[in-house]
Design an enzyme around this catalytic site. Structure first.
Site, mmCIF file in Angstrom:
data_model
loop_
_atom_site.group_PDB
_atom_site.id
_atom_site.type_symbol
_atom_site.label_atom_id
_atom_site.label_comp_id
_atom_site.label_asym_id
_atom_site.label_seq_id
_atom_site.Cartn_x
_atom_site.Cartn_y
_atom_site.Cartn_z
ATOM 1 N N GLY A 13 0.687 -1.127 0.026
ATOM 2 C CA GLY A 13 -0.114 0.097 0.076
ATOM 3 C C GLY A 13 0.838 1.268 -0.073
ATOM 4 O O GLY A 13 2.086 1.226 -0.692
ATOM 5 N N SER A 14 0.297 2.414 0.499
ATOM 6 C CA SER A 14 0.712 3.639 0.382
ATOM 7 C C SER A 14 1.970 4.001 1.058
ATOM 8 O O SER A 14 2.785 5.020 0.995
ATOM 9 C CB SER A 14 -0.208 4.527 0.849
ATOM 10 O OG SER A 14 -1.233 4.574 -0.039
#
Length: 301
Positions: A13-14
């Site tokens: 993810g981020s």
């Protein structure tokens, strides 16, 4: 699984967005704290996307903008996105190669130098233009927790990637017991992330703001500490797994990377296949590990 931290890999993810900014800077498609517009792009949004919002590179980290990162990937493909423009698939393989090359400078998708066998990540060789865009905000390749820890340590170190190691030293044997130390084992510098002057400081500023900003868009306030000042990045990845009845269900990987004010400890937490995004336990675990380490070292001095 006691070896899961080095042998199991998950979609991050981020948390990787600092490395994505680096790819933009390294390849001269992004300039310093450049302003781009957070906006829906081919169905891709950020969690806060509403129309068109100008944000800087630092704010893209603080707010966790997916579409800022997508625009970097498009620029690496040779496309400057404007609202409503048609996307081309030209150059997507080259863009993926550039993203991965920069990620590897942080230890993502490569060996960390560990003195044990370790997974180097899940890096598919067959991918689409869509995969390249999703790669830019951490929704494609998969990495181990120790790789994420080396990544955030590299940010804390100002771009110096130091080898991970478990062995403290090599000792002789004396009368069946531990003898004199022959050699200290310290982490060697594997490489230094190549960035224009000042750009690593922008990542560090963004990571600081993720945790400590008063903005309603900041995503990591649950890592805020009363013991030290923590900087870090949050990440959520959409995943799938099977439940007890064998049915495939949608889940999320909840991830966090962080370091303390004096840059003495770097932490990565990967919480795979959570049922929902409503928990902050991964952020609180990262905070509590750092708090315990800093407090213990302060009391022993």
């Amino acid at each position: 699984d006691i070896l899961g931290n080095i042998n199991n890999v998950f979609t991050p993810g981020s948390v990787v967005k600092g490395a994505t900014l680096s790819a933009g800077w390294q390849n001269n498609v992004l300039s310093g704290n450049e302003v781009l517009y957070d906006q829906e792009i081919s169905g891709i949004k950020s969690w806060f996307t509403s129309g068109s919002m100008p944000i800087t590179a630092v704010q893209a980290l603080e707010y966790s903008s997916n579409t800022y990162m997508v625009q970097i990937a498009l620029k690496l493909m040779g496309q400057n996105y404007t609202a409503g423009s048609t996307l081309s698939n030209k150059g997507y393989k080259d863009a993926m190669a550039k993203l991965r090359a920069t990620y590897a400078e942080y230890g993502l998708g490569t060996t960390t130098g560990l003195d044990l066998p370790e997974a180097e990540g899940y890096i598919p060789t067959s991918f689409t233009v869509s995969d390249t865009l999703f790669e830019s905000f951490g929704q494609y390749d998969a990495y181990s927790p120790i790789q994420l820890a080396q990544y955030v340590a590299t940010v804390a170190n100002g771009g110096n990637r130091v080898a991970t190691h478990l062995v403290e030293g090599i000792y002789s044997q004396k009368d069946g017991a531990l003898g004199d130390k022959i050699k200290d084992i310290t982490g060697a510098t594997l490489n230094t992330v190549s960035l224009p002057d000042g750009d690593m400081a922008l990542i560090q500023e963004g990571f600081y703001n993720v945790v400590n900003s008063n903005s309603a868009y900041a995503t990591g306030s649950q890592m805020r500490s009363s013991v030290t000042t923590i900087s870090g990045k949050t990440g959520t990845a959409e995943t799938y797994t099977q439940n007890a009845s064998g049915t495939t269900v949608k889940t999320v990987n909840l991830n966090a990377v962080a370091y303390d004010e004096n840059k003495t400890i770097a932490v990565a937490v990967m919480y795979p296949h959570a049922a929902s995004t409503s928990t902050y336990i991964h952020l609180q675990i990262a905070r509590d590990i750092i708090n315990q380490y800093v407090s213990s070292n302060s009391s022993s001095n």
